[in-house]
Design a protein around this motif. Sequence first.
Motif, mmCIF file in Angstrom:
data_model
loop_
_atom_site.group_PDB
_atom_site.id
_atom_site.type_symbol
_atom_site.label_atom_id
_atom_site.label_comp_id
_atom_site.label_asym_id
_atom_site.label_seq_id
_atom_site.Cartn_x
_atom_site.Cartn_y
_atom_site.Cartn_z
ATOM 1 N N ALA A 38 41.577 39.904 48.090
ATOM 2 C CA ALA A 38 43.011 39.630 48.217
ATOM 3 C C ALA A 38 43.306 38.430 49.099
ATOM 4 O O ALA A 38 44.219 37.654 48.824
ATOM 5 C CB ALA A 38 43.733 40.866 48.755
ATOM 6 N N HIS A 67 45.833 43.729 53.278
ATOM 7 C CA HIS A 67 45.192 45.042 53.327
ATOM 8 C C HIS A 67 45.977 46.068 54.122
ATOM 9 O O HIS A 67 45.712 47.261 54.018
ATOM 10 C CB HIS A 67 43.784 44.913 53.936
ATOM 11 C CG HIS A 67 42.871 44.037 53.140
ATOM 12 N ND1 HIS A 67 42.455 42.812 53.578
ATOM 13 C CD2 HIS A 67 42.327 44.209 51.916
ATOM 14 C CE1 HIS A 67 41.667 42.260 52.670
ATOM 15 N NE2 HIS A 67 41.573 43.084 51.649
ATOM 16 N N GLU A 95 41.486 50.895 45.739
ATOM 17 C CA GLU A 95 42.101 49.590 45.989
ATOM 18 C C GLU A 95 42.129 48.711 44.740
ATOM 19 O O GLU A 95 41.657 47.578 44.729
ATOM 20 C CB GLU A 95 41.365 48.896 47.137
ATOM 21 C CG GLU A 95 41.365 49.721 48.417
ATOM 22 C CD GLU A 95 40.289 49.309 49.401
ATOM 23 O OE1 GLU A 95 39.827 48.158 49.333
ATOM 24 O OE2 GLU A 95 39.900 50.146 50.241
ATOM 25 N N PRO A 97 44.201 46.525 42.211
ATOM 26 C CA PRO A 97 45.487 45.821 42.188
ATOM 27 C C PRO A 97 46.215 46.016 40.868
ATOM 28 O O PRO A 97 45.603 46.131 39.803
ATOM 29 C CB PRO A 97 45.083 44.357 42.388
ATOM 30 C CG PRO A 97 43.686 44.277 41.856
ATOM 31 C CD PRO A 97 43.050 45.606 42.154
ATOM 32 N N TYR A 101 51.767 45.959 43.202
ATOM 33 C CA TYR A 101 51.273 47.079 44.002
ATOM 34 C C TYR A 101 49.754 47.076 44.012
ATOM 35 O O TYR A 101 49.100 46.353 43.246
ATOM 36 C CB TYR A 101 51.778 48.413 43.441
ATOM 37 C CG TYR A 101 51.097 48.842 42.157
ATOM 38 C CD1 TYR A 101 50.003 49.704 42.176
ATOM 39 C CD2 TYR A 101 51.543 48.386 40.915
ATOM 40 C CE1 TYR A 101 49.365 50.086 41.005
ATOM 41 C CE2 TYR A 101 50.916 48.768 39.745
ATOM 42 C CZ TYR A 101 49.831 49.622 39.789
ATOM 43 O OH TYR A 101 49.203 49.996 38.629
ATOM 44 N N GLN A 102 49.187 47.875 44.894
ATOM 45 C CA GLN A 102 47.750 48.137 44.890
ATOM 46 C C GLN A 102 47.541 49.635 45.008
ATOM 47 O O GLN A 102 48.041 50.267 45.941
ATOM 48 C CB GLN A 102 47.037 47.429 46.043
ATOM 49 C CG GLN A 102 45.538 47.770 46.123
ATOM 50 C CD GLN A 102 44.803 46.965 47.164
ATOM 51 O OE1 GLN A 102 44.456 45.810 46.937
ATOM 52 N NE2 GLN A 102 44.569 47.567 48.325
ATOM 53 N N ASN A 116 47.432 57.379 39.631
ATOM 54 C CA ASN A 116 47.258 56.805 40.966
ATOM 55 C C ASN A 116 47.436 57.885 42.023
ATOM 56 O O ASN A 116 48.432 58.616 42.011
ATOM 57 C CB ASN A 116 48.300 55.715 41.232
ATOM 58 C CG ASN A 116 47.998 54.426 40.513
ATOM 59 O OD1 ASN A 116 46.939 54.268 39.926
ATOM 60 N ND2 ASN A 116 48.939 53.507 40.547
#
Length: 380
Positions: A38, A67, A95, A97, A101-102, A116
């Motif tokens: 990221a 993060h 994590e 992506p 959002y992540q 999720n």
Amino acid sequence: MPLVAEVDGARVVSIDLDDDAWDALRLRSRGGALRFPACASAAYLRTSRRGLRHFAHAPGAGGCGAHGDESAAHMQAKALIIAAARAAGWQAEPEVPGPGYQADVLTTSPTGVRLNFEVQLAREEDTDYRTRSLRRTADGCRVLWLTRYPLPPRGDWEPDPLAVPDPRAPQARLVETEGQQFSVLLDRMCSLEEAVTDLLSGRIVLRAQISGERVLRVVLARRACWSCSARISLWRVVGEHTVGACGRWADADAVRLVEHAHAETKREQAQDIRAAVAARIKDLRWPAMAGLSSRASEEAGKTYMAFSCWQCGRVQGDHYLSQVWVEAAYNPDQPEVLVSRGASAVEVPHWCRPPEGATPCRSLPSPAPPSSRTDEDGIR
């Protein structure tokens, strides 16, 4: 404390590496080959006090907005979710992506269903779970928020999000126990691993309706006729509820339970109710049933439904019988009878856990437009 980094553009998940792979990655990281995807910053290998492998920024590098500031507990919760999901036969990656959002943990079923799991351990009073969930559902993913501090209702018109989960942004309370283990409150309290397993296997699902058999509860009582003193058996509908496949129940329609003195109709006059009452009274060896028929009131200029004595025919008025029903309400041993009214559904979102071998509550046809309904498959 991310669990993901990249080596030469290839994704690396720390908890997937064995000892040899971890040592080999440590050597490569010294040359700067290990980076965070990221922010492109150099990543360094770390191991928590409890032995969980993860990555970190260089000492003194400060925080990274890409993060966030994840705690060791947050990282541990993600690792437990991943392990439980994979054991249940789902793919699970941390994590991942998405557009805007992540995902903390993205799980994918063998048939391509994506869910999720989002861990929220910090207290955020202004968190808009619905908006954040919309980003994920727009991307084709379902979502469950595992929150240490679930948001309370914002007004009297909103239900508790734990007692009545919001299908648009379902929350479940996450409780940290000893040794960075976790419990989750869905329909009951269980371990985080058990909750993930039950959700992904379909043992528990989120349903927008309690659907099942609609049942009328009818209370029986005895009373002496005010005129001839003959004993009379009376009955009154005191409740109507729908019992779901999971055992949860809800009032079928509270409006129907409103009674009015001298009403033109009474639910007690229905033939199936009368038949059930007659059978129960026979078993109890009680006096004969009261009559129940329409009467005319010259003073009021209308008709009304009323009980009457089986022997002398005198009307047993609603006010005269009111004390009977007050006494019955406070007597736990008052005889009653249940009358089935067939299949029904009540709009009550809930975590549905049917008995082994049974199917969960199903959503029956609703007059609501399709855009306002929730997915038949719930969160699963």
